[in-house]
Scaffold this active site. Sequence first.
Site, mmCIF file in Angstrom:
data_model
loop_
_atom_site.group_PDB
_atom_site.id
_atom_site.type_symbol
_atom_site.label_atom_id
_atom_site.label_comp_id
_atom_site.label_asym_id
_atom_site.label_seq_id
_atom_site.Cartn_x
_atom_site.Cartn_y
_atom_site.Cartn_z
ATOM 1 N N TYR A 150 40.580 33.653 29.738
ATOM 2 C CA TYR A 150 40.298 33.358 31.140
ATOM 3 C C TYR A 150 38.900 33.837 31.526
ATOM 4 C CZ TYR A 150 40.422 33.576 36.217
ATOM 5 O OH TYR A 150 40.116 33.439 37.541
ATOM 6 N N SER A 154 34.740 33.094 39.071
ATOM 7 C CA SER A 154 35.494 34.304 39.401
ATOM 8 C C SER A 154 34.569 35.491 39.219
ATOM 9 C CB SER A 154 36.702 34.428 38.465
ATOM 10 O OG SER A 154 37.280 35.718 38.520
#
Length: 269
Positions: free
Chosen positions: A152, A139
Amino acid sequence: MRTTALITGASSGLGAEFAAQLAARGHDLVLLARSADRLAALAERLRTAHGIEAHVLVQDLAEPDAAVRVGAELAARGLVVDLLVNNAGFGSCGRFEANDARLDHDQLMVNVVALVGLTHEVLPGMLARGRGSVINVASTAAFQPTPYFAVYGASKTFVLDFSLGLRQEYRRRGIRVLALCPGPVETGFFDALGTRAAAVTGSFALPGPVVRSALRALDADRAYVTPGLANAVTAHLAPRRPRTFVAAIAERVSRGVRDVAKNPQRRSA
């Protein structure tokens, strides 16, 4: 020669798009997720549309022995994996002390532990054949600290660094390793968080172009790819600033998300 791609989190979002585009390229597929019905329906559509073989594996990657189970099932079916797409993952948002510790544990098991474990399961066979590829979905969160998404963001930093390290180890042994680092994508990720405000840039990419960028980057043997000009600029500028400064800016940006996001349950995929 027909090759086989194993895709985790294949029942929806980027995983389903990877399956569709790889099937269109002529790859046989192993589709892995928790949702048997959705996997079966996708497998049947892709068999019909592209004349490929599509196998279904139902497995919760949060389980401690998930990767070993998958490896054993692949061996039992005589399936050889030429391309591993470690796509499965999910995130949570909120103050760390208020987040469900069990959810954070599962998040790390899926985003990190299963990803590493599955790579362990398939990489020896790739090396023995002298060829193979791994795509790990990270990401843009991998490039800087991410307050209120701390677990995360850290998991995606691990995925990026793990991928870059593996690529350097194996690039001269016939193995390609790519980290895909997208910004916000139109998938169920933000539905699980309960707010689209988590896409702090305010813009969303579609799964199709993101996967096409990844496959083009893999074909070119790139180390990582960040689809979208704005995402790429941000990813390359952030590491050049003091980390504490970047973390402070990220906290201001994501503070509003913290207050509207729900503490999600894991998606059913």
